[in-house]
Design an enzyme around this catalytic site. Sequence first.
Site, PDB file in Angstrom:
ATOM      1  CG  ASP A 177      64.354   3.893  70.757  1.00 17.11           C
ATOM      2  OD1 ASP A 177      65.123   2.927  70.701  1.00 17.11           O
ATOM      3  OD2 ASP A 177      64.246   4.618  71.766  1.00 17.11           O
TER       4      ASP A 177
ATOM      5  CB  ALA B  96      60.916   3.830  73.209  1.00 19.85           C
TER       6      ALA B  96
ATOM      7  CD  GLN C   5      72.308   3.415  76.449  1.00 19.97           C
ATOM      8  OE1 GLN C   5      73.395   3.066  76.008  1.00 19.97           O
ATOM      9  NE2 GLN C   5      71.671   4.475  75.992  1.00 19.97           N
TER      10      GLN C   5
END
Lengths: 352, 352
Positions: A243, A48, A202
């Site tokens: 986020d 983000a 990730q």
Amino acid sequence: MQTNPIEWRDGELILLDQRRLPDTIEYLRLDTAPQVRAAIEDMVVRGAPAIGVTAAYGVVLAARAAYAESPTDWRDNVVAAIADLGEARPTAVNLRWALAQMQAALPNVDPVPTLLATAERIHRKEIAANIAMGEHGANRIAKVAGSGTSGRTHDGVAVITHCNTGALATGGSGTAFSVITTAYRHGQIAQVFACETRPWLQGSRLTAWELKQNGVPFELLVDSAAAYLMKVRHVDWVIVGADRIAANGDVANKIGTYGLANAARRHKVGMMVVAPTSTIDLATPSGDAIPLETRSSDEVLGLAAARIAPPGSAAWNPVFDVTEAGLIDVIVTEKGVIDLPNAAKIREHLQA
Amino acid sequence: MQTNPIEWRDGELILLDQRRLPDTIEYLRLDTAPQVRAAIEDMVVRGAPAIGVTAAYGVVLAARAAYAESPTDWRDNVVAAIADLGEARPTAVNLRWALAQMQAALPNVDPVPTLLATAERIHRKEIAANIAMGEHGANRIAKVAGSGTSGRTHDGVAVITHCNTGALATGGSGTAFSVITTAYRHGQIAQVFACETRPWLQGSRLTAWELKQNGVPFELLVDSAAAYLMKVRHVDWVIVGADRIAANGDVANKIGTYGLANAARRHKVGMMVVAPTSTIDLATPSGDAIPLETRSSDEVLGLAAARIAPPGSAAWNPVFDVTEAGLIDVIVTEKGVIDLPNAAKIREHLQA
């Protein structure tokens, strides 16, 4: 050798291509706003805060092109470019937050110097916020480990993290990642477990890479092993980024966060969310109102080039989930710590 | 074209190589017991019931070799081969259960005919048990959906399954998988969600393949999305198999089952475990006493040939977890259904 994952240099935006890590370190040079939008959409850059910083530089590129085309009539094109960049991904509010600042900074003269200064300020503030979050979070860990009975501070705490929240995700030292590395340098951390974070991996591709670079030892695990890990090995904290944080403290974060929060509550493991205040969206009353992205099934049906499911299989691929505030013990921002977050505490925290 | 995943034909054991599915359908022909042990260890064949059936045929191969070498002195070699096969994998009790039957069947004359008849009986009983479990489980679903408030039976139920429990895992029609396909044929199932089941991807590689073959529509999801799925979409049941059920009803099953059971309880979704009575081990008092396999980190650090984590990364790779009986609503065996299982009910069920 290593430069930053996001860098403005010689009039270009240089991004480390996160799709190719950890095997290949390749930087992409972008000089148009549509390239920047595509880079965000395709996850050349993700996380983000990093998306916000990247989009801000994208506006600079849009302004340069628009002003070169017409030094009198550039404004509408820049505004259109800002709107376009804002649609690259739906969930992270930092994207819209950064773009709103860029839009507010639009001058009447040549916009490039002003916008570049604004983008660089957003980037610098992100870096400073990351450092502050690292310290606040590490101090909170030092205070008491976990949310309750499982706490132990004497020989270091064990933490689980999910997804990637380091330099790659922020352009600075990270959010949750910064708490972990800061606490590790302070000698507070005994063990770091990183969830691999399917489908995009990730955790195993990016967090593992960044933990190695920071000299922090770790163990990877498949996401589904985290609940069992809390049952059979000692864990003090789950530490994740966000986020978007709604006004009431509900947190949208990488898919899997909700399940981790459930398991953490069951096992009296502390649940810490680390995000800059730019992630808090008072205009979103609760998690139900957060638009959650669903990406292509292909991310689930394959891994990199390898197909893993039979042709024609369907998949449900939500990228984010929402964890209600009631499951979160601590939110850490650059301004400090919110224990047991709720709407009143969050409002107060932002005003402080 | 399609044959069974486990078949005895012309004096050889023929196994469908599950490591190569769904891309490649390749059968391996085994004619020695060490080959069978290696096939179990390397997961050419996996799934608790299938391992038991496979090992039984492995004993036939051992006996044939030993008897050919010495028609008078074969017994010690067969007993040694049984012990060796028993060490191929630690968690599934069906392996030891099948081998105990083979050992008990050892005659004084040429052992091959007797042992082959015993192995074939084990295999046939497995097939019959699978069909019975399918019917018992489907009837239980018809009775009332889920464990409580989320139940709805009128327009079909939504189920989540984990790992692979079909023909590949059993040599018959499956355990949990048989319940799902049976209930689907009865028109009871509206939606099947299959967790991909990292690290080995039994869900996306094997269950998806078998669901397609059975004409059952499904959606795959990453394991970490299951908790969130229960929150945002209607789910009635989690239906899984088991590798060992302790005397008190604790269930060892594929890593991730425990987290699913936690989430199911939180969301009032029913938790159904389907396994033949050969999976129940009265000699194991509770889940704490079940030996759980941890496999190579490489399974987490890569996928097929692709490396996904940086070189030198460590990983924790538990293959199974234990879900306590208190989180399980229903155990289904070939003999029927145990609601809210505990030690007394399980003992009674086995004696019935």
